[in-house]
Design a protein around this motif. Structure first.
Motif, short mmCIF file in Angstrom:
data_model
loop_
_atom_site.label_atom_id
_atom_site.label_comp_id
_atom_site.label_asym_id
_atom_site.label_seq_id
_atom_site.Cartn_x
_atom_site.Cartn_y
_atom_site.Cartn_z
N LYS A 13 10.13 8.56 6.68
CA LYS A 13 9.49 8.99 5.43
C LYS A 13 8.31 9.92 5.75
CE LYS A 13 11.66 6.44 2.32
NZ LYS A 13 12.34 6.97 1.18
N LYS A 14 8.12 10.92 4.93
CA LYS A 14 7.03 11.89 5.13
C LYS A 14 5.77 11.39 4.43
CE LYS A 14 10.17 15.66 5.76
NZ LYS A 14 10.04 16.97 6.29
N VAL A 15 5.19 10.33 5.00
CA VAL A 15 4.03 9.69 4.38
C VAL A 15 2.73 9.93 5.13
CG1 VAL A 15 5.41 7.88 3.28
CG2 VAL A 15 4.50 7.50 5.58
N LEU A 16 2.79 10.58 6.29
CA LEU A 16 1.60 10.77 7.12
C LEU A 16 0.90 12.08 6.75
CD1 LEU A 16 3.18 9.65 10.51
CD2 LEU A 16 2.02 8.24 8.79
N VAL A 17 0.45 12.16 5.50
CA VAL A 17 -0.17 13.37 4.98
C VAL A 17 -1.49 13.02 4.30
CG1 VAL A 17 2.02 14.59 4.68
CG2 VAL A 17 1.15 13.18 2.82
N GLY A 18 -2.32 14.03 4.12
CA GLY A 18 -3.57 13.86 3.38
C GLY A 18 -4.48 12.79 3.96
N ASP A 19 -4.94 11.91 3.09
CA ASP A 19 -5.87 10.86 3.52
C ASP A 19 -5.22 9.87 4.49
OD1 ASP A 19 -7.94 11.94 2.06
OD2 ASP A 19 -7.63 10.64 0.32
N VAL A 20 -3.91 9.66 4.37
CA VAL A 20 -3.21 8.77 5.30
C VAL A 20 -3.28 9.35 6.71
CG1 VAL A 20 -0.99 7.72 5.92
CG2 VAL A 20 -1.69 7.85 3.51
N GLU A 21 -3.04 10.65 6.83
CA GLU A 21 -3.13 11.31 8.14
C GLU A 21 -4.54 11.19 8.71
OE1 GLU A 21 -3.25 15.65 10.29
OE2 GLU A 21 -2.62 15.56 8.20
N LYS A 22 -5.54 11.46 7.89
CA LYS A 22 -6.93 11.39 8.36
C LYS A 22 -7.29 10.00 8.84
CE LYS A 22 -8.45 15.03 5.26
NZ LYS A 22 -9.02 15.30 3.95
N ARG A 23 -6.89 8.99 8.06
CA ARG A 23 -7.21 7.60 8.43
C ARG A 23 -6.45 7.18 9.69
NH1 ARG A 23 -10.06 3.84 9.92
NH2 ARG A 23 -9.84 1.78 8.97
N LEU A 24 -5.17 7.58 9.80
CA LEU A 24 -4.39 7.26 11.00
C LEU A 24 -5.04 7.89 12.23
CD1 LEU A 24 -1.98 6.12 12.52
CD2 LEU A 24 -0.67 8.13 11.81
N ARG A 25 -5.45 9.13 12.11
CA ARG A 25 -6.13 9.82 13.23
C ARG A 25 -7.37 9.02 13.66
NH1 ARG A 25 -5.40 14.79 14.93
NH2 ARG A 25 -4.14 15.31 13.10
N GLN A 26 -8.14 8.57 12.68
CA GLN A 26 -9.34 7.79 12.97
C GLN A 26 -8.99 6.47 13.67
OE1 GLN A 26 -11.34 6.18 9.47
NE2 GLN A 26 -13.33 6.55 10.43
N ILE A 27 -7.98 5.79 13.20
CA ILE A 27 -7.57 4.51 13.81
C ILE A 27 -7.12 4.73 15.25
CG2 ILE A 27 -5.85 2.65 13.74
CD1 ILE A 27 -5.95 2.99 10.61
N ILE A 28 -6.33 5.76 15.49
CA ILE A 28 -5.85 6.04 16.85
C ILE A 28 -7.03 6.32 17.77
CG2 ILE A 28 -4.54 7.67 18.28
CD1 ILE A 28 -2.55 7.92 15.89
#
Length: 120
Positions: A13-28
């Protein structure tokens, strides 16, 4: 040891966009910093993640990806309720390869080019 990881959301699913992408980047970044792992390159596309990371040779790759996917899934699903529509955020599988100094630069360039190709 340099590891190149690639993993995808369930059903790609193409869900890693916008705020989700930013938050995932921060978590990593947080997980890597806590474990003294050095991120060489990180690219998050809408439907997959590329991570090139330097870790001690005593750290097996499954521990790295488990730490990142294990923390990011519950955090993201709690913070972004629309992700609850997917049975689980990540698939169980992932790609990993090792990379030396010369090939690490090649992988980093490839990852940057992936980002360019996904946006065109």
């Amino acid at each position: 040891m340099n590891y190149h990881f690639v993993w995808i959301p369930k059903r790609r699913k193409k869900v890693l966009v916008g705020d989700v992408e930013k938050r995932l980047r921060q978590i990593i970044w947080e997980v890597c910093q806590e474990n003294d792992w050095i991120i060489i390159a990180l690219e998050i596309m809408a439907d997959h993640v590329h991570l090139l990371v330097n870790v001690l040779p005593t750290i097996p790759p499954h521990k790295v990806v488990k730490a990142i996917k294990g923390r990011s899934s519950p955090y993201l699903r709690q913070e972004f309720p629309h992700l609850m529509k997917i049975p689980s955020l990540w698939t169980h599988s992932y790609f990993v390869s090792t990379a030396g100094n010369v090939s690490s630069e090649t992988i980093r360039r490839y990852m940057e080019e992936q980002r360019h190709h996904d946006t065109t």
